[in-house]
Design a protein around this motif. Structure first.
Motif, short mmCIF file in Angstrom:
data_model
loop_
_atom_site.label_atom_id
_atom_site.label_comp_id
_atom_site.label_asym_id
_atom_site.label_seq_id
_atom_site.Cartn_x
_atom_site.Cartn_y
_atom_site.Cartn_z
N VAL A 5 0.88 -1.16 0.00
CA VAL A 5 0.00 0.00 0.00
C VAL A 5 0.92 1.22 0.00
O VAL A 5 1.66 1.44 0.96
CB VAL A 5 -0.93 -0.01 1.24
N ILE A 6 0.89 1.98 -1.10
CA ILE A 6 1.85 3.08 -1.28
C ILE A 6 1.19 4.39 -0.86
O ILE A 6 0.24 4.84 -1.49
CB ILE A 6 2.30 3.19 -2.76
N GLY A 7 1.70 5.00 0.20
CA GLY A 7 1.09 6.21 0.77
C GLY A 7 0.33 5.81 2.02
O GLY A 7 -0.62 5.03 1.94
N THR A 8 0.80 6.33 3.18
CA THR A 8 0.14 5.90 4.43
C THR A 8 -0.50 7.08 5.15
O THR A 8 -0.34 7.25 6.35
CB THR A 8 1.12 5.17 5.37
N GLY A 9 -1.20 7.92 4.39
CA GLY A 9 -2.04 8.96 5.01
C GLY A 9 -3.30 8.30 5.57
O GLY A 9 -3.31 7.10 5.87
N TYR A 10 -4.36 9.10 5.67
CA TYR A 10 -5.60 8.57 6.26
C TYR A 10 -6.09 7.32 5.52
O TYR A 10 -6.34 6.26 6.10
CB TYR A 10 -6.68 9.65 6.20
N LEU A 11 -6.17 7.48 4.19
CA LEU A 11 -6.66 6.38 3.36
C LEU A 11 -5.71 5.19 3.38
O LEU A 11 -6.11 4.05 3.61
CB LEU A 11 -6.84 6.91 1.92
N GLY A 12 -4.41 5.46 3.15
CA GLY A 12 -3.45 4.37 3.00
C GLY A 12 -3.21 3.61 4.29
O GLY A 12 -3.16 2.36 4.30
N GLY A 23 -6.45 -10.73 6.46
CA GLY A 23 -5.59 -11.92 6.40
C GLY A 23 -4.45 -11.82 5.41
O GLY A 23 -3.67 -12.77 5.27
N HIS A 24 -4.33 -10.69 4.71
CA HIS A 24 -3.24 -10.56 3.74
C HIS A 24 -1.94 -10.17 4.44
O HIS A 24 -1.95 -9.67 5.56
CB HIS A 24 -3.60 -9.49 2.69
N GLU A 25 -0.82 -10.39 3.71
CA GLU A 25 0.48 -9.92 4.20
C GLU A 25 0.74 -8.58 3.56
O GLU A 25 0.79 -8.49 2.32
CB GLU A 25 1.58 -10.89 3.75
N VAL A 26 0.88 -7.53 4.36
CA VAL A 26 0.85 -6.18 3.81
C VAL A 26 2.10 -5.39 4.18
O VAL A 26 2.54 -5.40 5.34
CB VAL A 26 -0.40 -5.42 4.32
N LEU A 27 2.65 -4.69 3.18
CA LEU A 27 3.76 -3.77 3.42
C LEU A 27 3.27 -2.36 3.04
O LEU A 27 2.91 -2.11 1.89
CB LEU A 27 4.96 -4.16 2.55
N GLY A 28 3.26 -1.47 4.02
CA GLY A 28 2.88 -0.07 3.77
C GLY A 28 4.13 0.74 3.48
O GLY A 28 5.17 0.54 4.10
N VAL A 29 4.00 1.67 2.53
CA VAL A 29 5.18 2.45 2.09
C VAL A 29 4.86 3.94 2.17
O VAL A 29 3.77 4.36 1.78
CB VAL A 29 5.55 2.10 0.63
N ASP A 30 5.83 4.71 2.66
CA ASP A 30 5.65 6.16 2.67
C ASP A 30 7.02 6.81 2.63
O ASP A 30 8.00 6.22 3.08
CB ASP A 30 4.89 6.59 3.94
N ILE A 31 7.07 8.07 2.11
CA ILE A 31 8.36 8.75 2.07
C ILE A 31 8.69 9.39 3.42
O ILE A 31 9.81 9.83 3.63
CB ILE A 31 8.42 9.83 0.96
N SER A 32 7.72 9.46 4.34
CA SER A 32 7.96 10.12 5.62
C SER A 32 8.47 9.12 6.67
O SER A 32 7.72 8.25 7.13
CB SER A 32 6.66 10.76 6.12
N VAL A 79 1.01 -7.04 -6.34
CA VAL A 79 -0.21 -6.22 -6.32
C VAL A 79 0.07 -5.03 -5.41
O VAL A 79 0.41 -5.20 -4.23
CB VAL A 79 -1.42 -7.03 -5.81
N HIS A 80 -0.09 -3.82 -5.96
CA HIS A 80 0.28 -2.60 -5.23
C HIS A 80 -0.91 -1.64 -5.22
O HIS A 80 -1.38 -1.25 -6.30
CB HIS A 80 1.47 -1.91 -5.89
N PHE A 81 -1.37 -1.27 -4.04
CA PHE A 81 -2.42 -0.25 -3.95
C PHE A 81 -1.77 1.12 -3.89
O PHE A 81 -0.80 1.31 -3.13
CB PHE A 81 -3.28 -0.46 -2.70
N LEU A 82 -2.33 2.07 -4.62
CA LEU A 82 -1.80 3.43 -4.65
C LEU A 82 -2.76 4.33 -3.87
O LEU A 82 -3.91 4.51 -4.28
CB LEU A 82 -1.69 3.89 -6.11
N THR A 83 -2.27 4.86 -2.74
CA THR A 83 -3.18 5.59 -1.84
C THR A 83 -2.59 6.93 -1.42
O THR A 83 -2.85 7.42 -0.33
CB THR A 83 -3.45 4.74 -0.58
N VAL A 84 -1.78 7.54 -2.30
CA VAL A 84 -1.15 8.82 -1.93
C VAL A 84 -2.17 9.95 -2.03
O VAL A 84 -3.25 9.80 -2.62
CB VAL A 84 0.05 9.12 -2.85
#
Ligand code: UDX
Length: 440
Positions: A5-12, A23-32, A79-84
């Motif tokens: 999940v790219i972008g970890t603001g409110y939505l991300g 149940g998924h294995e998730v990696l959250g990504v952010d530049i901050s 599979v990459h979610f874009l949430t910026v």
């Protein structure tokens, strides 16, 4: 499944945590790095009921982690979610897509093999197709990236429920796109509950989100425009809205007259939607939404004018005004475009001695309006007030005892900017009670 999940603001942040919850294995990504450190240590960087417990549990179970390293994300999943964020441009009302472009460029650089990027951010129609053209030029030989769009409709304060049990799932794919099966797998548990699934083209999926926001904003400004007539004719907009709401074609929700909509989404989203419609040569929506926006901003000004006119000399300078609320809505600490703070700031700039209390949003408010006095309780905020403006309908304000409140203020005038108080109780306690669009 493995997902990023790219972008970890409110939505991300919400999406990453809820996908792990499914149940998924998730990696959250952010530049901050601050945000990533906070999330990795179990801290949700905003107030959202129920989210912190899910973050802690999924971190502990090892299904969820966060990184600033896009290269790590590129290897972690396909599979990459874009949430910026897509904020309003600093100049003009269109959406600033720089975060979308930089996040996709950074990710695509390191991709190898077949990948799917699923946009969730709110974007102008045409963005997904543009991104597809952009990534097609960026990817190396032997690598393919498909762009699909899966708009998000979550409300702050209800983000967990809205993500795990949404009203519907919309997926936009390009002709020949293969995203459907993988998205059905991602949301399998949600779909098993019978959640409607709508498969569309990319443009329709992007537009669904803009149109939903535009409709909600229009509904609020519509009832506020009716409130103005009610005020001028002695009618009561809350009773009128109840009566309208029984018509199932209309419905009662989002017919709450008051200070109108604020926050980080509706105001900037309707402006970006109008701007994009204008670019496309459409004439209906820009005119409609400009008017909706103007009515909405007028609600704030009208309360400022009522406060000002309540003083004999029509001047608030030196007078003590209490604003109850700072967040743009209850159960949130979000102060972005908050009507409460616009009113507090404007009155303070006119010389009023403004006092504010909010159960969650005072740290943020202090940062943007340091000149205002903040109190740790609502009762403290009421002391010596000459006007009280209820700007955010927190439960603790709705439950205030009007008799106790009356004993604290210097002048018992309350403007109920959210029509949420039991009006008669306040009148019985000796208050001059003024709602929005109601004689009492
Ligand atoms: C909104 C949309 O609901 C959501 O689908 C979208 O994804 C993002 O924007 P949110 O900003 O969390 O979500 O707030 P919401 O609960 O929709 O309220 C928006 C604003 O409208 C708030 O300022 C609220 O006070 C105001 N509002 C709401 C009214 O003034 N009257 C109403 O009847 C309802």
């Amino acid at each position: 499944m493995k997902l990023t999940v790219i972008g970890t603001g409110y939505l991300g942040a919400t999406h990453a945590i809820c996908m792990a919850e499914l149940g998924h294995e998730v990696l959250g990504v952010d530049i901050s790095p601050e945000r990533i450190n906070a999330l990795n240590s179990g801290e949700v960087p905003f107030h959202e009921p129920g989210l912190a417990a899910k973050l802690t549990r999924n971190l502990a179970d090892g299904r969820l982690s966060f990184t600033t390293d896009t290269a790590e994300a590129a290897c972690f999943a396909d599979v990459h979610f874009l949430t910026v964020g897509t904020p309003q441009h600093s100049e003009g009302r269109s959406a600033d897509l720089s975060q979308v472009h930089s996040a996709v460029t950074a990710l695509v650089r390191d991709l190898d093999g077949d990948h799917l990027i699923i946009g969730k951010s709110t974007v102008p129609v045409g963005t997904a197709a543009d991104l597809q053209r952009m990534v097609d030029q960026l990817v190396g030989p032997g690598t393919s990236v498909e762009i699909a769009w899966n708009p998000e409709f979550l409300r702050e304060g209800h983000a967990v429920k809205d993500t795990l049990h949404p009203d519907r799932i919309v997926l936009g794919v390009a002709p020949g796109g293969t995203a459907e099966n993988r998205i059905r797998e991602v949301y399998a548990r949600t779909l098993d509950e019978g959640t409607p699934f709508l498969l569309t083209d990319l443009a329709t999926a992007e537009l669904v989100k803009g149109a939903a926001n535009a409709f909600l904003a229009t509904k609020i400004s519509f009832i506020n425009a009716i409130a103005e007539i009610c005020e001028r004719s002695g009618a009561d907009v809350t009773q009128l809205a109840d009566a309208l709401g029984y018509d199932t074609r209309i419905g009662r929700r989002f017919l709450g007259a008051g200070l109108g909509f604020g926050g980080g989404c509706l105001p900037k989203d309707i402006r970006a939607f109008a701007s994009r419609a204008e670019q496309l040569g459409a004439t209906g929506i820009p005119g409609l939404l400009d008017h909706v926006d103007r009515i909405n901003l007028g609600q704030r000004q009208s309360v400022i004018d009522t406060v000002t006119a309540s003083f004999d000399d029509g001047d608030v300078a030196g007078h003590r005004v209490t604003v109850l609320g700072a967040a743009f809505k209850p159960d949130s600490d979000d102060i972005r475009d908050s009507p409460a703070l616009v009113i507090a700031g404007s009155l303070a700039r006119s010389g009023a001695r403004v006092v504010v209390h909010d159960p969650q949003a005072m740290d943020g408010a202090r940062r943007i309006l340091p000149e205002i006095t903040y109190t740790s309780t609502a009762l403290d905020a009421l002391k010596d007030a000459e006007v009280v403006v209820l700007a955010t309908e927190w439960r603790e304000f709705i439950e205030l005892d009007p008799v106790v409140a009356r004993s604290l203020v210097r002048r018992a005038l309350i403007i109920d900017g959210r029509n949420c108080l039991p009006a008669q109780d306040w009148v019985d306690a000796g208050w001059d009670y003024r709602g929005i669009g109601r004689s009492r």
